[in-house]
Design a protein around this motif. Sequence first.
Motif, short mmCIF file in Angstrom:
data_model
loop_
_atom_site.label_atom_id
_atom_site.label_comp_id
_atom_site.label_asym_id
_atom_site.label_seq_id
_atom_site.Cartn_x
_atom_site.Cartn_y
_atom_site.Cartn_z
N LYS A 85 0.84 -15.81 10.01
CA LYS A 85 1.74 -16.63 10.91
C LYS A 85 3.21 -16.31 9.89
CE LYS A 85 -0.73 -17.22 14.11
NZ LYS A 85 -1.22 -16.17 15.19
N VAL A 86 4.26 -16.07 10.17
CA VAL A 86 5.32 -16.04 9.47
C VAL A 86 6.38 -17.18 10.02
CG1 VAL A 86 7.41 -14.63 8.70
CG2 VAL A 86 5.14 -13.68 9.25
N GLU A 87 7.23 -17.93 9.09
CA GLU A 87 8.23 -18.72 9.57
C GLU A 87 9.38 -18.50 8.60
OE1 GLU A 87 6.29 -22.42 8.57
OE2 GLU A 87 7.38 -22.96 6.86
N VAL A 88 10.65 -18.59 9.23
CA VAL A 88 11.61 -18.36 8.79
C VAL A 88 12.85 -19.25 9.07
CG1 VAL A 88 13.80 -16.29 8.62
CG2 VAL A 88 11.21 -15.78 8.90
N VAL A 89 13.45 -19.95 8.01
CA VAL A 89 14.53 -20.55 8.36
C VAL A 89 16.00 -19.93 7.93
CG1 VAL A 89 15.73 -22.72 7.80
CG2 VAL A 89 13.27 -23.14 7.81
N MET A 90 16.74 -19.85 8.86
CA MET A 90 18.10 -18.89 8.63
C MET A 90 19.21 -19.49 9.22
SD MET A 90 18.55 -15.10 9.92
CE MET A 90 16.75 -14.81 9.73
N VAL A 91 20.18 -19.37 8.18
CA VAL A 91 21.90 -19.79 8.54
C VAL A 91 22.66 -18.71 8.73
CG1 VAL A 91 22.28 -20.28 6.35
CG2 VAL A 91 23.51 -21.62 8.17
N ARG A 92 23.63 -18.58 9.74
CA ARG A 92 24.40 -17.62 9.85
C ARG A 92 25.92 -18.07 9.60
NH1 ARG A 92 23.29 -14.47 15.36
NH2 ARG A 92 21.47 -15.70 15.73
N ASP A 93 26.50 -17.28 9.20
CA ASP A 93 28.14 -17.54 9.29
C ASP A 93 28.92 -18.00 10.24
OD1 ASP A 93 28.23 -15.01 10.27
OD2 ASP A 93 29.94 -14.31 9.02
#
Length: 190
Positions: A85-93
Amino acid sequence: MIQIPSDLHPDLVPLAFLLGDWAGAGVTDFPGAEKANFGQEVSFTHDGRDFLEFHSHSWVLDSDGNKVRPLESEAGFWRIDKDRKVEVVMVRDDGVVEVWYGELADKKPQIDLATDAIARTAASGPYSGGKRLYGYVKGDLMWVGEKQTPEVPLRPYMSAQLKKVVSPEDVAEMARNLPDMPDDGIAFFK
């Protein structure tokens, strides 16, 4: 060829195909936004802890392939558990923060992700969710992104094909690992 660094956290071995610097081009098309070709640079790095660090920068390209202006920047952290299981925390401009969950496919380097949580600043545009598919195909990193807004149902909006960026140090290492060749070099190809 996928290489597994000796200092890579053991939990991250299934994600080793992502590691490195990637560059390429793709297309973007979403209702209410400019349809365009874009260039992209992506980096997946690690520091020995149990996550990969992700950075992506893309820019609009003109018809000759020249950079016109920035398109989108993202940064984040990728993890995987023992059940793939993959988890990603991402922020965009553009003022969006996302939590993505998904899964590494069985027996192939492919990851399907979907948004689980989204936070937006007042300056960000309408956005209510997305999906992404990343795959390692014949040495290239390929991805497609889907998104939805309150007005537009989930649909593809960006995709790209990225090639591994090879540094001069990488070339030197490859040269050191070449098999011995005859002096004329031609016999190697016979």
